[in-house]
Structures are given as structure tokens and as C-alpha cells.
Write an enzyme that holds these catalytic residues in place. Structure first.
Site, PDB file in Angstrom:
ATOM      1  N   LYS A  69     -18.651  -5.508   9.757  1.00 61.89           N
ATOM      2  CA  LYS A  69     -17.927  -6.162   9.206  1.00 61.89           C
ATOM      3  C   LYS A  69     -16.520  -6.212   9.852  1.00 61.89           C
ATOM      4  O   LYS A  69     -16.316  -4.876  10.376  1.00 61.89           O
ATOM      5  CB  LYS A  69     -17.358  -6.683   7.258  1.00 61.89           C
ATOM      6  CG  LYS A  69     -16.950  -8.196   7.171  1.00 61.89           C
ATOM      7  CD  LYS A  69     -16.573  -7.840   6.063  1.00 61.89           C
ATOM      8  CE  LYS A  69     -14.986  -7.316   5.095  1.00 61.89           C
ATOM      9  NZ  LYS A  69     -14.973  -7.314   4.180  1.00 61.89           N
ATOM     10  N   HIS A 115       0.372  -1.265  -0.086  1.00 61.50           N
ATOM     11  CA  HIS A 115      -0.674  -0.169  -0.305  1.00 61.50           C
ATOM     12  C   HIS A 115       0.776   1.488   0.276  1.00 61.50           C
ATOM     13  O   HIS A 115       0.756   1.940  -0.753  1.00 61.50           O
ATOM     14  CB  HIS A 115      -1.059   0.240   1.685  1.00 61.50           C
ATOM     15  CG  HIS A 115      -1.834  -1.053   1.409  1.00 61.50           C
ATOM     16  ND1 HIS A 115      -2.292  -1.851   2.661  1.00 61.50           N
ATOM     17  CD2 HIS A 115      -3.075  -1.768   0.266  1.00 61.50           C
ATOM     18  CE1 HIS A 115      -2.937  -2.540   2.122  1.00 61.50           C
ATOM     19  NE2 HIS A 115      -3.100  -3.060   1.173  1.00 61.50           N
TER      20      HIS A 115
HETATM   21  P1  ADP Z   1      -9.736  -3.615  -0.449  1.00 53.70           P
HETATM   22  O1  ADP Z   1     -11.052  -4.949   0.946  1.00 53.70           O
HETATM   23  O2  ADP Z   1      -9.963  -2.939  -0.841  1.00 53.70           O
HETATM   24  O3  ADP Z   1      -9.745  -4.766  -1.187  1.00 53.70           O
HETATM   25  P2  ADP Z   1      -7.180  -3.323   0.268  1.00 53.70           P
HETATM   26  O4  ADP Z   1      -7.205  -2.414   1.779  1.00 53.70           O
HETATM   27  O5  ADP Z   1      -7.034  -4.745   0.198  1.00 53.70           O
HETATM   28  O6  ADP Z   1      -8.663  -3.474   0.086  1.00 53.70           O
HETATM   29  O7  ADP Z   1      -6.462  -3.008  -0.741  1.00 53.70           O
HETATM   30  C1  ADP Z   1      -6.305  -1.179  -0.865  1.00 53.70           C
HETATM   31  C2  ADP Z   1      -5.611  -1.225  -2.334  1.00 53.70           C
HETATM   32  O8  ADP Z   1      -4.167  -1.480  -2.333  1.00 53.70           O
HETATM   33  C3  ADP Z   1      -6.671  -1.954  -3.186  1.00 53.70           C
HETATM   34  O9  ADP Z   1      -6.283  -1.946  -4.449  1.00 53.70           O
HETATM   35  C4  ADP Z   1      -5.549  -3.470  -3.449  1.00 53.70           C
HETATM   36  O10 ADP Z   1      -5.247  -4.266  -4.784  1.00 53.70           O
HETATM   37  C5  ADP Z   1      -4.009  -2.835  -3.635  1.00 53.70           C
HETATM   38  N1  ADP Z   1      -3.668  -3.512  -3.310  1.00 53.70           N
HETATM   39  C6  ADP Z   1      -2.945  -4.484  -1.728  1.00 53.70           C
HETATM   40  N2  ADP Z   1      -1.864  -4.840  -1.522  1.00 53.70           N
HETATM   41  C7  ADP Z   1      -1.044  -4.404  -2.590  1.00 53.70           C
HETATM   42  C8  ADP Z   1      -0.250  -4.738  -2.971  1.00 53.70           C
HETATM   43  N3  ADP Z   1       0.929  -5.508  -2.280  1.00 53.70           N
HETATM   44  N4  ADP Z   1       0.848  -4.230  -3.782  1.00 53.70           N
HETATM   45  C9  ADP Z   1       0.138  -3.071  -4.380  1.00 53.70           C
HETATM   46  N5  ADP Z   1      -1.176  -3.104  -4.564  1.00 53.70           N
HETATM   47  C10 ADP Z   1      -2.001  -3.545  -3.623  1.00 53.70           C
END
Ligand code: ADP
Length: 157
Positions: A45, A21
Site C-alpha cells: 500500500k 495523534h
Molecule cells: P491506523 O491505520 O492504524 O488506524 P492511524 O494513523 O489512522 O492508523 O491511527 C493511529 C491511531 O491513532 C489509532 O488508534 C487511531 O484510532 C488513533 N487516532 C487517529 N486519529 C485520532 C484522533 N483524532 N483522536 C484520537 N485518536 C486518534
């Protein structure tokens, strides 16, 4: 001609915020004037970390970094995006299944709000990093520090 200020909302659960992130936000700053990291709250949730804690951790990561804001929101991402004057939604992509899922959401969001989504491909070294795997490791007392931004490594226990 002066260009309108660009502001991207980077929405997600961030439960917890990872190096993946962090990298998307920092790279997003070279494309947008401002990036708002927005923790989506779903009252039905329960997360692993409380929303306040997630926000505190993300604020720590970007302490002193200009042009990054941290917020939380309930409801539709596009409604919140409009409310804060975001010009774009920013999302990260790891796998082809991420892409299939994100494409449907992005096309829907575009249709209902006119707001475009910009995608950044994950850095190869972050392809396997995911909040859900981190949560699994933490449940069994494993060490997750390599997956967390340096500034919050000692705060996530
Ligand atoms: P969500 O529940 O909306 O998927 P996340 O917190 O899992 O929320 O992810 C938020 C954003 O960050 C999403 O666009 C996801 O694809 C991106 N993301 C998560 N992990 C990674 C990573 N390792 N590299 C790049 N982008 C990521």
C-alpha cells in the site's frame, strides 16, 4: 517492590501525524514510562507521504520530549511489540465504529501475544480529526494546518 518499566507502542499509519495523534502520545506519557510511535509499513500500500517523511515529521513533533521514540516496522504489530520489549499497545478511540474494530484487534492481539491494549478516548476537540480527511483536503490544495501539530505546520505542504 520495584515496578517493571512500562513501554507502550503506539502503532499506526500516521499519514500524516495529526493533533489527535499528538494528544494520545502526550496523554500516554502519563500512563507509561515510554511511548514508541511506530509507523506500520505495508509494502503493498502506497501512502500519501513516504514513510521516511512521516517519521521525520513525528520526530520533529517530539524533538526534546523525553521518553518518546519514533520507529517503523513491517509485519505484525505484536511481533514488533515483543521485539522492542513493549508491555502495552496504545490506541486512540474516536467513534463507536473505531471501538468495534479495535476491540476485535485487541482481543486477537491479546490471545496471540498476551499483550494488552490500552485505549484512550479522543479529546472532544479532536473527534473529527483524521489523516484520511487531511489527505483529501491536501489533494485539492486546501489548508490543513489546524489539524497538524504546531511544530510541523510549515513542513507539510
Ligand atoms: P491506523 O491505520 O492504524 O488506524 P492511524 O494513523 O489512522 O492508523 O491511527 C493511529 C491511531 O491513532 C489509532 O488508534 C487511531 O484510532 C488513533 N487516532 C487517529 N486519529 C485520532 C484522533 N483524532 N483522536 C484520537 N485518536 C486518534
Amino acid at each position: 517492590m520495584s515496578r517493571k518499566e512500562t513501554k507502550a507502542i503506539f502503532p499506526g499509519s500516521f499519514d500524516p501525524f495529526t493533533v489527535g495523534h499528538e494528544s494520545i502520545v502526550l496523554r500516554g506519557l502519563s500512563m507509561f514510562d515510554k511511548v514508541v510511535v511506530a509507523v506500520g509499513v505495508n509494502n503493498e500500500k502506497h501512502g500519501y507521504f513516504a514513510v521516511d517523511k512521516r517519521i521525520m515529521l513525528i520526530e520533529k513533533v517530539f524533538e526534546g520530549v523525553e521518553n518518546v521514540e519514533v520507529a517503523s516496522y513491517e509485519g505484525l504489530t505484536v511481533d514488533y511489540a515483543r521485539q522492542i520489549g513493549a508491555t502495552h499497545i496504545l490506541r486512540g478511540l474516536r467513534t463507536s465504529s473505531d471501538f468495534e474494530f479495535e476491540r476485535a484487534i485487541a482481543l486477537t492481539n491479546k490471545q496471540i501475544s498476551g499483550i494488552d491494549t490500552a485505549f484512550l478516548l479522543t479529546a472532544p476537540e479532536h473527534m473529527h480529526v483524521s489523516s484520511s480527511v487531511i489527505r483529501d483536503i491536501m489533494r485539492y490544495g486546501g489548508d490543513v494546518s489546524a489539524f497538524l501539530p504546531e511544530r510541523i505546520r510549515d513542513l507539510v505542504k
